[in-house]
Write a protein that holds these residues in place. Sequence first.
Motif, PDB file in Angstrom:
ATOM      1  N   SER A 120     -22.179 -36.898  41.814  1.00 34.55           N
ATOM      2  CA  SER A 120     -21.568 -38.100  41.229  1.00 34.55           C
ATOM      3  C   SER A 120     -20.861 -37.779  39.925  1.00 34.55           C
ATOM      4  O   SER A 120     -19.713 -38.178  39.703  1.00 34.55           O
ATOM      5  CB  SER A 120     -22.637 -39.171  40.982  1.00 34.55           C
TER       6      SER A 120
ATOM      7  N   ARG B 143      -5.805 -36.922  40.677  1.00 38.84           N
ATOM      8  CA  ARG B 143      -5.510 -38.341  40.973  1.00 38.84           C
ATOM      9  C   ARG B 143      -4.188 -38.469  41.714  1.00 38.84           C
ATOM     10  O   ARG B 143      -4.064 -39.244  42.656  1.00 38.84           O
ATOM     11  CB  ARG B 143      -5.436 -39.175  39.691  1.00 38.84           C
TER      12      ARG B 143
ATOM     13  N   ARG C  76     -11.992 -47.402  42.357  1.00 34.64           N
ATOM     14  CA  ARG C  76     -11.927 -47.871  40.970  1.00 34.64           C
ATOM     15  C   ARG C  76     -10.541 -48.404  40.641  1.00 34.64           C
ATOM     16  O   ARG C  76     -10.374 -49.247  39.787  1.00 34.64           O
ATOM     17  CB  ARG C  76     -12.235 -46.719  39.999  1.00 34.64           C
TER      18      ARG C  76
ATOM     19  N   SER D  83     -12.207 -36.781  38.677  1.00 37.73           N
ATOM     20  CA  SER D  83     -11.350 -37.964  38.849  1.00 37.73           C
ATOM     21  C   SER D  83     -10.550 -38.286  37.588  1.00 37.73           C
ATOM     22  O   SER D  83      -9.634 -39.099  37.630  1.00 37.73           O
ATOM     23  CB  SER D  83     -12.188 -39.173  39.266  1.00 37.73           C
TER      24      SER D  83
ATOM     25  N   SER E 184     -16.886 -37.760  39.018  1.00 37.27           N
ATOM     26  CA  SER E 184     -16.369 -38.548  37.895  1.00 37.27           C
ATOM     27  C   SER E 184     -15.488 -37.653  37.016  1.00 37.27           C
ATOM     28  O   SER E 184     -14.427 -38.069  36.546  1.00 37.27           O
ATOM     29  CB  SER E 184     -17.554 -39.124  37.112  1.00 37.27           C
TER      30      SER E 184
ATOM     31  N   TYR F 233     -12.768 -38.246  46.052  1.00 34.16           N
ATOM     32  CA  TYR F 233     -12.990 -37.594  44.746  1.00 34.16           C
ATOM     33  C   TYR F 233     -14.226 -36.697  44.802  1.00 34.16           C
ATOM     34  O   TYR F 233     -14.253 -35.609  44.232  1.00 34.16           O
ATOM     35  CB  TYR F 233     -13.105 -38.639  43.623  1.00 34.16           C
ATOM     36  N   ARG F 234     -15.246 -37.172  45.507  1.00 35.46           N
ATOM     37  CA  ARG F 234     -16.454 -36.354  45.646  1.00 35.46           C
ATOM     38  C   ARG F 234     -16.127 -35.050  46.384  1.00 35.46           C
ATOM     39  O   ARG F 234     -16.615 -33.973  46.014  1.00 35.46           O
ATOM     40  CB  ARG F 234     -17.530 -37.130  46.424  1.00 35.46           C
TER      41      ARG F 234
ATOM     42  N   ARG G  83     -11.332 -43.214  30.599  1.00 35.26           N
ATOM     43  CA  ARG G  83     -10.352 -42.147  30.838  1.00 35.26           C
ATOM     44  C   ARG G  83      -8.959 -42.754  30.687  1.00 35.26           C
ATOM     45  O   ARG G  83      -8.744 -43.951  30.944  1.00 35.26           O
ATOM     46  CB  ARG G  83     -10.548 -41.504  32.211  1.00 35.26           C
TER      47      ARG G  83
ATOM     48  N   GLY H  35     -13.801 -43.022  46.898  1.00 36.15           N
ATOM     49  CA  GLY H  35     -14.785 -42.262  46.107  1.00 36.15           C
ATOM     50  C   GLY H  35     -15.198 -40.991  46.835  1.00 36.15           C
ATOM     51  O   GLY H  35     -15.394 -39.937  46.221  1.00 36.15           O
ATOM     52  N   ALA H  36     -15.318 -41.090  48.176  1.00 35.60           N
ATOM     53  CA  ALA H  36     -15.704 -39.913  48.974  1.00 35.60           C
ATOM     54  C   ALA H  36     -14.654 -38.809  48.814  1.00 35.60           C
ATOM     55  O   ALA H  36     -14.978 -37.619  48.843  1.00 35.60           O
ATOM     56  CB  ALA H  36     -15.850 -40.294  50.442  1.00 35.60           C
TER      57      ALA H  36
ATOM     58  N   ARG I 199     -21.421 -42.781  33.586  1.00 41.87           N
ATOM     59  CA  ARG I 199     -20.314 -42.788  34.536  1.00 41.87           C
ATOM     60  C   ARG I 199     -19.392 -43.986  34.297  1.00 41.87           C
ATOM     61  O   ARG I 199     -18.176 -43.882  34.377  1.00 41.87           O
ATOM     62  CB  ARG I 199     -20.857 -42.816  35.964  1.00 41.87           C
TER      63      ARG I 199
HETATM   64  O1   DC Z   1     -17.532 -44.592  44.409  1.00 46.44           O
HETATM   65  P1   DC Z   1     -18.156 -43.197  44.165  1.00 46.44           P
HETATM   66  O2   DC Z   1     -19.399 -43.240  43.341  1.00 46.44           O
HETATM   67  O3   DC Z   1     -18.346 -42.435  45.425  1.00 46.44           O
HETATM   68  O4   DC Z   1     -17.038 -42.413  43.296  1.00 46.44           O
HETATM   69  C1   DC Z   1     -17.261 -41.135  42.783  1.00 46.44           C
HETATM   70  C2   DC Z   1     -16.441 -40.955  41.494  1.00 46.44           C
HETATM   71  O5   DC Z   1     -15.059 -40.923  41.833  1.00 46.44           O
HETATM   72  C3   DC Z   1     -16.606 -42.064  40.453  1.00 46.44           C
HETATM   73  O6   DC Z   1     -17.335 -41.639  39.333  1.00 46.44           O
HETATM   74  C4   DC Z   1     -15.229 -42.404  40.004  1.00 46.44           C
HETATM   75  C5   DC Z   1     -14.306 -41.661  40.892  1.00 46.44           C
HETATM   76  N1   DC Z   1     -13.375 -42.539  41.595  1.00 46.44           N
HETATM   77  C6   DC Z   1     -12.178 -42.812  40.986  1.00 46.44           C
HETATM   78  O7   DC Z   1     -11.953 -42.385  39.859  1.00 46.44           O
HETATM   79  N2   DC Z   1     -11.238 -43.549  41.621  1.00 46.44           N
HETATM   80  C7   DC Z   1     -11.486 -44.049  42.841  1.00 46.44           C
HETATM   81  N3   DC Z   1     -10.540 -44.784  43.447  1.00 46.44           N
HETATM   82  C8   DC Z   1     -12.726 -43.811  43.474  1.00 46.44           C
HETATM   83  C9   DC Z   1     -13.663 -43.047  42.818  1.00 46.44           C
END
Ligand code: DC
Length: 241
Positions: A115, A128, A149, A122, A119, A52-53, A206, A49-50, A199
């Motif tokens: 956040s 991706r 995710r 991502s 999202s 994607y952030r 998606r 997630g970090a 979210r």
């Molecule tokens: O876990 P997080 O809240 O830090 O993730 C931020 C965003 O990144 C979340 O809305 C979905 C996306 N994400 C994703 O699509 N696939 C992942 N493997 C991790 C996070």
Amino acid sequence: MSEQIPEQGTNTKSDKLRVVTIDGPSGVGKSTVSRRVAAKLGFTYLDTGAMYRAVGYACAQAGIEVDNPAHQEALNTLLGRLDLRLLPPEKEDDDVRVFLGDEDVSAAIRMPEMSMVASKVSAVPAVRKRLTVMQQEMGQAGGVVADGRDTGTMVFPQAAWKFYLDASPEERCRRRVAQLRKRGQEVDEQETLAQIIERDRNDQERTIAPLVMAEDAILIDSSSLNADEVVARMLEIISSG
Ligand code: DC
């Protein structure tokens, strides 16, 4: 002291990668649990997630709107040059440190407004694709606990241990509010709940790598379990092979 876990090649999971995946919706406690499971096993914690952030932050800084067709070339250039590094936290229960080039973006990427930005980015296939490859490279030697995710479905489909952590949106909201307040940030509970629900919808609906439970993942509902209880349950499952 590391837990005793089966070695690759000495158990029925010998064709699997020594990776633990922990997927689930926002605010379910994946990062706390993943960090502690990784520490117990002596594995590296991979906070996807970090990543994607960080891409969301980089796009915002560069003025790139990912859904604007006129910005696709700039997005591709940014992804091609992406210099993203994750470093272990300074203290055990802290977040992973994230660098874009020389810039420490650890705090900036965890501001609440990032956040939704994360999202949104991502859901972009090029993002991706780039991050999935980076994550697979980081985990190819095994010894990783990945949280996200799609880590059990798309990034490490051959992971030896897969978990899906779930809890109600209300419980997740309560935890997120407590976490942000602990960091000294002001938060509105209703707004936080609405963001969590939105979210969830973005992440689940998606078309590319949506949030779904892998067929071979073990579901743990953490609504009435604290982090230590979830960790204990996971370690029990992992140590049993
Ligand atoms: O876990 P997080 O809240 O830090 O993730 C931020 C965003 O990144 C979340 O809305 C979905 C996306 N994400 C994703 O699509 N696939 C992942 N493997 C991790 C996070």
